[in-house]
Design a protein around this motif. Structure first.
Motif, PDB file in Angstrom:
ATOM      1  N   ASP A 175      26.870  38.725  34.702  1.00 40.60           N
ATOM      2  CA  ASP A 175      27.095  39.053  36.106  1.00 40.60           C
ATOM      3  C   ASP A 175      28.157  40.140  36.163  1.00 40.60           C
ATOM      4  O   ASP A 175      28.796  40.463  35.154  1.00 40.60           O
ATOM      5  CB  ASP A 175      27.521  37.827  36.904  1.00 40.60           C
ATOM      6  CG  ASP A 175      27.154  37.947  38.380  1.00 40.60           C
ATOM      7  OD1 ASP A 175      26.909  39.090  38.838  1.00 40.60           O
ATOM      8  OD2 ASP A 175      27.112  36.915  39.080  1.00 40.60           O
ATOM      9  N   ALA A 176      28.351  40.709  37.342  1.00 41.99           N
ATOM     10  CA  ALA A 176      29.280  41.815  37.491  1.00 41.99           C
ATOM     11  C   ALA A 176      29.838  41.841  38.906  1.00 41.99           C
ATOM     12  O   ALA A 176      29.249  41.291  39.840  1.00 41.99           O
ATOM     13  CB  ALA A 176      28.582  43.147  37.175  1.00 41.99           C
ATOM     14  N   ALA A 177      30.989  42.490  39.040  1.00 43.82           N
ATOM     15  CA  ALA A 177      31.611  42.719  40.348  1.00 43.82           C
ATOM     16  C   ALA A 177      32.022  44.179  40.408  1.00 43.82           C
ATOM     17  O   ALA A 177      32.801  44.644  39.568  1.00 43.82           O
ATOM     18  CB  ALA A 177      32.819  41.807  40.543  1.00 43.82           C
ATOM     19  N   PHE A 178      31.497  44.912  41.391  1.00 41.11           N
ATOM     20  CA  PHE A 178      31.846  46.309  41.577  1.00 41.11           C
ATOM     21  C   PHE A 178      32.817  46.498  42.734  1.00 41.11           C
ATOM     22  O   PHE A 178      33.084  47.621  43.149  1.00 41.11           O
ATOM     23  CB  PHE A 178      30.582  47.129  41.817  1.00 41.11           C
ATOM     24  CG  PHE A 178      29.650  47.148  40.638  1.00 41.11           C
ATOM     25  CD1 PHE A 178      29.880  48.001  39.575  1.00 41.11           C
ATOM     26  CD2 PHE A 178      28.560  46.301  40.581  1.00 41.11           C
ATOM     27  CE1 PHE A 178      29.033  48.023  38.484  1.00 41.11           C
ATOM     28  CE2 PHE A 178      27.700  46.302  39.490  1.00 41.11           C
ATOM     29  CZ  PHE A 178      27.945  47.166  38.438  1.00 41.11           C
ATOM     30  N   ASP A 179      33.316  45.398  43.258  1.00 38.30           N
ATOM     31  CA  ASP A 179      34.266  45.435  44.356  1.00 38.30           C
ATOM     32  C   ASP A 179      35.332  44.386  44.077  1.00 38.30           C
ATOM     33  O   ASP A 179      35.019  43.271  43.637  1.00 38.30           O
ATOM     34  CB  ASP A 179      33.556  45.138  45.673  1.00 38.30           C
ATOM     35  CG  ASP A 179      34.382  45.538  46.878  1.00 38.30           C
ATOM     36  OD1 ASP A 179      35.575  45.861  46.686  1.00 38.30           O
ATOM     37  OD2 ASP A 179      33.860  45.529  48.004  1.00 38.30           O
ATOM     38  N   LEU A 180      36.586  44.720  44.318  1.00 35.41           N
ATOM     39  CA  LEU A 180      37.672  43.784  44.053  1.00 35.41           C
ATOM     40  C   LEU A 180      37.501  42.481  44.814  1.00 35.41           C
ATOM     41  O   LEU A 180      37.812  41.399  44.303  1.00 35.41           O
ATOM     42  CB  LEU A 180      39.011  44.433  44.410  1.00 35.41           C
ATOM     43  CG  LEU A 180      39.489  45.580  43.518  1.00 35.41           C
ATOM     44  CD1 LEU A 180      40.775  46.160  44.069  1.00 35.41           C
ATOM     45  CD2 LEU A 180      39.680  45.117  42.088  1.00 35.41           C
ATOM     46  N   ASP A 181      36.983  42.575  46.032  1.00 36.47           N
ATOM     47  CA  ASP A 181      36.840  41.378  46.852  1.00 36.47           C
ATOM     48  C   ASP A 181      35.765  40.433  46.320  1.00 36.47           C
ATOM     49  O   ASP A 181      35.729  39.260  46.708  1.00 36.47           O
ATOM     50  CB  ASP A 181      36.503  41.760  48.295  1.00 36.47           C
ATOM     51  CG  ASP A 181      37.605  42.577  48.946  1.00 36.47           C
ATOM     52  OD1 ASP A 181      38.767  42.439  48.509  1.00 36.47           O
ATOM     53  OD2 ASP A 181      37.311  43.358  49.869  1.00 36.47           O
ATOM     54  N   ALA A 182      34.874  40.924  45.456  1.00 32.58           N
ATOM     55  CA  ALA A 182      33.768  40.099  44.968  1.00 32.58           C
ATOM     56  C   ALA A 182      34.064  39.432  43.636  1.00 32.58           C
ATOM     57  O   ALA A 182      33.240  38.650  43.151  1.00 32.58           O
ATOM     58  CB  ALA A 182      32.507  40.961  44.845  1.00 32.58           C
ATOM     59  N   ILE A 183      35.215  39.705  43.034  1.00 37.67           N
ATOM     60  CA  ILE A 183      35.483  39.199  41.688  1.00 37.67           C
ATOM     61  C   ILE A 183      35.476  37.673  41.649  1.00 37.67           C
ATOM     62  O   ILE A 183      34.807  37.056  40.806  1.00 37.67           O
ATOM     63  CB  ILE A 183      36.822  39.749  41.167  1.00 37.67           C
ATOM     64  CG1 ILE A 183      36.714  41.260  40.909  1.00 37.67           C
ATOM     65  CG2 ILE A 183      37.247  39.038  39.887  1.00 37.67           C
ATOM     66  CD1 ILE A 183      37.999  41.913  40.472  1.00 37.67           C
ATOM     67  N   GLU A 184      36.218  37.036  42.546  1.00 35.27           N
ATOM     68  CA  GLU A 184      36.324  35.580  42.513  1.00 35.27           C
ATOM     69  C   GLU A 184      34.977  34.909  42.743  1.00 35.27           C
ATOM     70  O   GLU A 184      34.592  33.978  42.017  1.00 35.27           O
ATOM     71  CB  GLU A 184      37.341  35.102  43.555  1.00 35.27           C
ATOM     72  CG  GLU A 184      38.775  35.472  43.239  1.00 35.27           C
ATOM     73  CD  GLU A 184      39.763  34.812  44.187  1.00 35.27           C
ATOM     74  OE1 GLU A 184      39.718  33.577  44.302  1.00 35.27           O
ATOM     75  OE2 GLU A 184      40.567  35.526  44.811  1.00 35.27           O
ATOM     76  N   VAL A 185      34.248  35.377  43.743  1.00 33.00           N
ATOM     77  CA  VAL A 185      32.962  34.747  44.074  1.00 33.00           C
ATOM     78  C   VAL A 185      31.970  34.912  42.939  1.00 33.00           C
ATOM     79  O   VAL A 185      31.285  33.954  42.543  1.00 33.00           O
ATOM     80  CB  VAL A 185      32.397  35.359  45.376  1.00 33.00           C
ATOM     81  CG1 VAL A 185      31.011  34.806  45.678  1.00 33.00           C
ATOM     82  CG2 VAL A 185      33.340  35.093  46.534  1.00 33.00           C
ATOM     83  N   ARG A 186      31.874  36.129  42.381  1.00 38.87           N
ATOM     84  CA  ARG A 186      30.908  36.374  41.306  1.00 38.87           C
ATOM     85  C   ARG A 186      31.280  35.620  40.036  1.00 38.87           C
ATOM     86  O   ARG A 186      30.404  35.088  39.335  1.00 38.87           O
ATOM     87  CB  ARG A 186      30.824  37.878  41.002  1.00 38.87           C
ATOM     88  CG  ARG A 186      30.454  38.794  42.133  1.00 38.87           C
ATOM     89  CD  ARG A 186      29.168  38.471  42.821  1.00 38.87           C
ATOM     90  NE  ARG A 186      28.095  38.035  41.962  1.00 38.87           N
ATOM     91  CZ  ARG A 186      27.005  37.431  42.414  1.00 38.87           C
ATOM     92  NH1 ARG A 186      26.876  37.198  43.701  1.00 38.87           N
ATOM     93  NH2 ARG A 186      26.059  37.064  41.590  1.00 38.87           N
ATOM     94  N   MET A 187      32.559  35.549  39.703  1.00 31.43           N
ATOM     95  CA  MET A 187      32.970  34.816  38.508  1.00 31.43           C
ATOM     96  C   MET A 187      32.688  33.326  38.641  1.00 31.43           C
ATOM     97  O   MET A 187      32.218  32.678  37.695  1.00 31.43           O
ATOM     98  CB  MET A 187      34.455  35.046  38.229  1.00 31.43           C
ATOM     99  CG  MET A 187      34.766  36.344  37.511  1.00 31.43           C
ATOM    100  SD  MET A 187      36.514  36.489  37.036  1.00 31.43           S
ATOM    101  CE  MET A 187      36.678  35.068  35.940  1.00 31.43           C
ATOM    102  N   GLN A 188      32.959  32.752  39.805  1.00 31.20           N
ATOM    103  CA  GLN A 188      32.672  31.338  40.013  1.00 31.20           C
ATOM    104  C   GLN A 188      31.175  31.067  39.947  1.00 31.20           C
ATOM    105  O   GLN A 188      30.736  30.046  39.399  1.00 31.20           O
ATOM    106  CB  GLN A 188      33.236  30.897  41.360  1.00 31.20           C
ATOM    107  CG  GLN A 188      34.753  30.897  41.415  1.00 31.20           C
ATOM    108  CD  GLN A 188      35.286  30.544  42.794  1.00 31.20           C
ATOM    109  OE1 GLN A 188      34.615  29.894  43.575  1.00 31.20           O
ATOM    110  NE2 GLN A 188      36.500  30.985  43.090  1.00 31.20           N
TER     111      GLN A 188
END
Length: 751
Positions: A483-496
């Motif tokens: 998975d990946a996050a290209f926005d700082l705000d999405a890091i927590e949600v995508r990692m979980q």
């Protein structure tokens, strides 16, 4: 880019007050800017079009011109006025875990004089893992449409593509600009994209952005406003589909085994202020599996038969999951500094809190070196978790370079003694390294020697500086998830989300009878991952031969007992299987082409991308403009472009105007940015750190100590926002001060 966009919309809403609608306006004027809760309210939450205003003097009602005071100066950057929307309709088709969404609407340039014209900017927010498929626009006897082409030598096309023509404003938010649209014109737009369905506890959910602000409602009491939403569900299974929740008052139009149809259509006073949300379950408390078969179409480049294997974990929450032995590998290089690392820490804290007392874990922070929480795996007791949280807050500090192979080796050694568990490795990074291909080949040999209980490697990439295809290939080799996050705000949600999907394994070492007996067999992914309670498992591909009438899937359950399930074979007549799985196929083939450096695979990716309309690293999206009355030429297919001159001549010589848009690919990482420890920022063409260096070097007369707070660039930016009179006054003041300085020097020298 998003911050600049928000500011431009704020300026546009202020300018829109110049538009006079008379006494016939049935809706309230735009609210003052101060009444909005936050700047985020100006980012579109539904498809919208904005008038790009550089000259504020052109803003007026195109139907009834009114007296407007003269405006000096220009808008820099241009202001964005949201256009009023005339109609909107949505059609969404859900297949397995994928949805195809088509939005059709009409907008009017209500804020520009009839004698003037402006650019119009279309912004399309998409749902989960959205991928733009196509845009069609009709306006003033002109039509525009997007198309994918295969181009060699992409550096030349990058120079022709302008930032404002098209690209991503934010992740999952695509933008496109139409040039020179006359005031009072109507734009008819059709947009299509694909997105993933969210999965949670056996429930599939479709979310489509459909929240329109109040100021897009047209003026006038006699204007009929009608919105329409049509939903079609084909689960691909022979089981009953049950609707759970809906956002709008849908009416059921069809109900068959495995299929549902819904329709919402109404006349409204104001447009929808709620996103489309629709949830359903495939009725089964136990694991449900099947195999869909389909013959290729006549125009398909690959004439092999198509198959799609699916396994749904069911909605039985009491299923036992494998005991976890997990090692977290966290990138703590200098580029992870600030908010980025803090978000990773927060997501890591949540992941640790979800471990059970019988699970064991360890944490390795890596940059140029490695820093271990413990020397070996420890049980996830309450005391150990608290120590880990303290260790993270104190020792997880950004600094140094990036070395990925070293922590991977250490994690493999820690997970060497496993018996009744499926060992897990979670790699989190934002950078690229030079030995990525060597890492993949090395891990492939290491995992092959471990057998069926080899560690599962899941990877998480942050930003565009890391090589996401390396991370995908590493996850493919390790039979894990990516998975990946290209926005700082999405890091927590995508990692979980990644941790939930990869750690709750209920069925491991899955094999399918008869796969090895088929001819010309090709599957995506090539190795079947484990089945998790957090997401369905879908494997698709091509084959030649014949499947037996009875097919079984086998695996190992968490209690180490054997699991066998009969797969129902079904001819999928009304499911576009090739479109459902083509994005996954393109990504995995691109990763394989990167690893093997195969030009043949790259060409294959380009052909598949063009055939099905999904973007790739080997294709480029263009915008075609056709004037009404001219015969449309055949599809453009550019295969070889010798140099920039020939490319420009090709663009200028065609009957239809061709505009090259910014590439939609995520790229293969940036070794230089990683080496310089540049923190990733999505959408910024030039990072502040790099920009600062450029202006310090350019402004040789600026003091280095003052360059960070007051440099020539800052002065230029301030001056660019001044009107002509203010600029003249400032110039005269500077000239007067310069003259006084000269008189002072003359006085000293003469003395």
């Amino acid at each position: 880019m998003a911050e600049e966009f928000v500011k431009s919309v704020e300026d546009g809403l202020k300018l829109s007050k110049r538009v006079y609608f008379g006494n016939d306006r049935s809706v309230a004027p735009p609210k003052p800017i101060s009444m909005y809760k936050s700047e985020q309210s100006h980012l579109p939450t539904a498809p919208m079009i904005y008038a790009v205003i550089s000259d504020p003097g052109m803003v007026d009602n195109p139907d009834v011109p009114s007296y407007q005071p003269h405006v000096h100066g220009r808008c820099d950057p241009p202001a964005l006025i949201p256009l009023q929307m005339n109609k909107i309709s949505v059609e969404a088709d859900c297949y397995l875990d994928t949805a195809f969404v088509t939005v059709t609407g009409s907008w009017r340039v209500h804020c520009v004089m009839g004698s003037r014209s402006c650019d119009c900017r279309l912004v399309i927010p998409m749902g989960e893992q959205g991928s733009i498929l196509g845009v069609e626009i009709d306006v003033n006897r002109r039509s525009y449409s997007t198309q994918l082409v295969s181009i060699d030598g992409q550096a030349d096309t990058d120079k022709l593509a302008k930032e404002e023509d098209g690209g991503f404003l934010k992740p999952q938010m695509y933008t496109l600009t139409i040039r020179q649209v006359e005031g009072g014109s109507n734009l008819s737009v059709k947009v299509s994209w694909s997105q993933k369905l969210l999965y949670d506890a056996g429930q599939l959910t479709l979310n489509v952005p459909f929240d329109f602000p109040e100021y897009v409602t047209p003026a006038g009491k006699k204007f009929a406003k009608r919105e329409k939403i049509q939903l079609n569900v084909n689960s691909g299974t022979a089981s009953e589909v049950l609707c759970k929740t809906t956002s709008h008052p849908f009416k059921e139009t069809r109900r068959q085994v495995g299929k549902l149809g819904f329709l919402y259509e109404a006349d409204v006073l104001t447009w929808s202020s709620t996103n489309i949300s629709f949830s359903y379950v495939v009725s089964s408390s136990d694991t449900l599996g099947g195999l869909l078969l389909q013959s290729p179409s006549v125009h398909d480049l690959d004439q092999r038969e198509i198959f799609c294997l699916y396994l749904f974990p069911g909605n039985n929450n009491s299923k036992k999951v494998f005991r976890k032995q997990v090692v977290f590998l966290v990138d703590s290089s200098e580029s992870m500094r600030g908010t980025l690392l803090e978000n990773v820490k927060s997501a890591l804290n949540v992941a640790l809190s979800k471990l059970n007392p019988e699970d064991s874990f360890n944490i390795i922070a890596f940059n140029g070196e490695t820093h271990l929480f413990l020397s070996s795996l420890e049980l996830a007791t309450k005391e150990t978790i608290e120590k880990a949280l303290q260790w993270i807050s104190i020792n997880l500090i950004a600094g140094g370079g990036t070395n990925i192979l070293l922590p991977l080796n250490q994690a493999m050694e820690m997970l060497s003694n496993t018996s009744d568990t499926v060992p897990l490795i979670f790699l989190i990074t934002d950078g690229s390294v030079e030995d990525e291909r060597d890492i993949c080949n090395f891990m492939k040999k290491q995992l092959a020697n471990r057998g069926s209980i080899s560690p599962r490697i899941s990877t998480f990439g942050i930003g565009k500086f890391c090589n996401h295809y390396f991370l995908q290939m590493l996850a493919l080799i390790g039979r894990g998830y990516y998975d990946a996050a290209f926005d700082l705000d999405a890091i927590e949600v995508r990692m979980q989300s990644l941790f939930t999907a990869a750690s709750n394994i209920i069925l491991a070492n899955i094999t399918i009878d008869s796969f090895e007996h088929l001819e010309a067999f090709e599957a995506y992914p090539s190795q079947i991952p484990d089945l998790s309670s957090g997401c369905p498992l879908i494997v698709s591909g091509r084959y030649q031969g014949k499947f037996p009438d009875v097919l079984k899937a086998r695996g190992t359950k968490a209690d180490l007992s054997n699991f066998v399930i009969d797969l129902k074979l079904q001819r999928a007549k009304d499911i576009p299987l090739e479109r459902v799985y083509v994005k996954q196929q393109i990504n995995l083939l691109t990763a394989q082409a990167w690893l093997s450096q195969s030009k043949q695979l790259e060409d294959k990716v380009a052909k598949i991308s063009i055939q099905f309309g999904f973007s790739s690293e080997n294709t480029r999206m263009i915008l075609l403009q056709t004037e009404e009355g001219k015969q449309a030429s055949q599809s453009v297919d550019i295969q070889e472009i010798p140099n920039k001159v020939d490319l420009q001549e090709l663009v200028d010589s065609r009957e239809r105007k061709i505009v090259f848009l910014k590439g939609l690919g995520i790229g293969f990482g940036d070794l230089d940015a990683t080496a310089k420890s540049i923190s990733p920022r999505f959408g910024d063409s030039q990072l502040p750190e790099i920009a600062g260096e450029v202006f310090i070097n350019a402004a040789s007369n600026c003091c280095n100590k003052l360059a960070n707070c007051c440099c020539c660039y800052c002065c230029i930016r301030v001056c660019s926002h001044m009107n002509n009179q203010c600029m003249i006054a400032l110039t005269q003041l500077c000239s007067a001060l310069a003259c006084l300085g000269c008189f002072s020097c003359y006085d000293i020298c003469c003395d």
